[in-house]
Enzyme design. Structure first.
Site, mmCIF file in Angstrom:
data_model
loop_
_atom_site.group_PDB
_atom_site.id
_atom_site.type_symbol
_atom_site.label_atom_id
_atom_site.label_comp_id
_atom_site.label_asym_id
_atom_site.label_seq_id
_atom_site.Cartn_x
_atom_site.Cartn_y
_atom_site.Cartn_z
ATOM 1 N N HIS A 161 0.826 -1.207 0.000
ATOM 2 C CA HIS A 161 0.000 0.000 0.000
ATOM 3 C C HIS A 161 0.860 1.257 0.000
ATOM 4 O O HIS A 161 1.853 1.333 0.724
ATOM 5 C CB HIS A 161 -0.862 0.052 1.264
ATOM 6 C CG HIS A 161 -2.053 -0.842 1.232
ATOM 7 N ND1 HIS A 161 -1.957 -2.214 1.232
ATOM 8 C CD2 HIS A 161 -3.385 -0.559 1.196
ATOM 9 C CE1 HIS A 161 -3.179 -2.739 1.211
ATOM 10 N NE2 HIS A 161 -4.062 -1.762 1.186
ATOM 11 N N ASN A 208 7.869 -4.680 3.716
ATOM 12 C CA ASN A 208 6.447 -4.332 3.820
ATOM 13 C C ASN A 208 5.823 -4.840 5.109
ATOM 14 O O ASN A 208 5.030 -4.145 5.738
ATOM 15 C CB ASN A 208 5.684 -4.890 2.610
ATOM 16 C CG ASN A 208 4.189 -4.611 2.680
ATOM 17 O OD1 ASN A 208 3.773 -3.494 2.974
ATOM 18 N ND2 ASN A 208 3.379 -5.628 2.421
#
Lengths: 320, 320
Positions: free
Chosen positions: B71, B103
């Protein structure tokens, strides 16, 4: 949030502020526009003060690199006035090109081929730009290319270059072709048609959309089929002659199956060009003209005019 | 000639139709916006029908690659409603990220650090995006990164990611910082401040201009000096602890000498944000807050709330 559009007298350039090259340059050619007294010897390469100082290509980025400062809109298309020709020497119309065997040779003849389409068509639109095409690596696809200058303000060396040509003869006849060439020396005998590519593939690898008001999915895919046919013929000719292009053929696959045209976000080039195709579908340019390059010494012959000194001056691009 | 802007309820994304990633995503965070019932477990990654079908990232591009769907605007910033959270799962807000060590770990803690700035500031603007940073090669600088999917419709794997944070406490206090991290596993103990970078360098390597209405050359360069100071402190700490980041430090040089602000073409992010800095100059964020990441198990603690299952769900990003 500007798209970085630069308007010149006879061409328009869209600027990539990250890679410090044009994204694309569009010109409109006619027989009359090609006449004039502009000469390369009076022009100098200039940085574009219309692009932010930290985001523009600089003369020093090219110095000593061995790469030519390659024109997207060719100088020889803009002899109409010295001012018009000078504008083509703005670095916003320039990208790093291999000199020997490409910018000074095969690409120069390709530019002349495109210019000569005005002998058969009244209006010719040409979009030219750099490409960054991935290649297969040992563990998957990789995008790799040199960067010039000093970080973090660098200029990318494109892996390939494209031209899209849209030629009109009144309303009666319209022809389109897209070509992609590696940024490397190409044997002089290599057939031009081998570099014909489907517009669909070019659009997908560049992220651009060409002449969307004219070329709907059906028309584009009709042209794609012709492009692949000409590409196959050209490659077969090259193979028979045991010629290899300077780099692998462009990694462009055949077009995918037809997709719904529901695009909301796309970067469209030439969207304002809408005034044709009322009746008939466009033909592939190679079905209308012989897609053959002019002779290697085309610039020597009659009609070469002010560009007689062209090859010499192109070779000076890297020595400055 | 669209810039490819996608407007969502609580963030805006600019799309790169060539590399099929966002160019940047901007969000506005407040304490109240961070509250809500949205949960990741109810959200699914979706292709963005607002981007042309041939130019959008596809779920299949990520499948089996080993990369997480990372994201840009974090899901956990948009719990206000399930709809807002769902929007962050649009692939127009996503880029390929290394999962383990990045991440799911260091980057997740970094996102929490940014979220926590709302405890000290009323309004926080965050711009997040991918970077493609050249590295020195044997014969000069090279830009190289993997590409996912099938040519010619491919998704780029960024070499690095950035966040720019602009935090305001009424008119009284404003702080800015820019961070750049490699897209690779980063040791958990590595100091956040080591990834502080001069905004000038980030702008030049990305081609973007951040908050140009607020940050004139003088203000930006004042912040640059502080950024370099914090970076040096962080790197010294890391060296003492014999820590190496997952990749070389970002190839971002110190800012160049001040240049005239005569930019005509620039790609500006957050140009509409103008309502601050009437009186005082902005501070560097690390001079206002401790630029330290939360604990590795921050998502376990009180206040973790709906994100307790965060790490598990992030790890599912690659298995689908």
């Amino acid at each position: 949030m500007s798209d970085g559009i630069r308007m010149y007298t006879n061409f328009i350039a869209s600027i990539d502020t990250r890679l410090r090259n044009p994204k694309w340059v569009i010109e409109h050619l006619t027989r009359s526009k090609l006449k004039g007294d502009g000469t390369r010897s009076s022009s100098q390469f200039t940085e574009d003060a219309g692009v932010g100082a930290r985001f523009r290509a600089k003369l020093s980025d090219y110095r000593g690199t061995g790469y030519d400062r390659g024109h997207m809109a060719p100088a020889s298309n803009h002899k109409e006035s010295q001012g018009s020709m000078d504008e083509t020497f703005s670095l916003s119309n320039i990208a790093p090109q291999v000199g020997g065997g490409f910018n000074r040779d095969y690409w120069a003849r390709f530019e002349r081929f495109v210019q000569d389409t005005t002998k058969s068509f009244d209006d010719v639109w040409v979009v030219t730009g750099p490409l960054y095409i991935p290649r297969p690596g040992p563990s998957g696809w990789v995008l790799e290319h040199p960067m010039l200058g000093q970080p973090p303000q660098m200029v990318a060396v494109p892996t390939h270059f494209f031209k899209v040509v849209l030629a009109e003869q009144g309303d009666a006849s319209t022809a389109v072709a897209a070509f992609v060439m590696p940024n490397s020396a190409i044997p002089a005998e290599y057939p031009l048609s081998a570099f014909s590519v489907p517009l669909t593939s070019l659009e997908e690898v560049s992220g651009l959309t060409f002449f969307p008001s004219l070329l709907d999915d059906a028309r584009r895919m009709g042209l794609d089929a012709a492009a692949l046919r000409w590409q196959a013929l050209g490659r077969a000719d090259a193979q028979r002659a045991r010629l290899a292009p300077g780099a692998s053929p462009p990694a462009l696959l055949p077009p995918p199956p037809s997709l719904p045209g529901n695009a909301v976000v796309k970067s469209a080039v030439g969207a304002a060009v809408t005034a044709v195709f009322q009746g008939s579908n466009p033909a592939h340019l190679c079905d209308k003209l012989q897609c053959r390059l002019p002779a290697e010494d085309f610039w020597k012959g009659p009609g070469g005019g002010a560009s007689r000194d062209r090859k010499l001056q192109r070779s000076q691009s890297a020595k400055f």
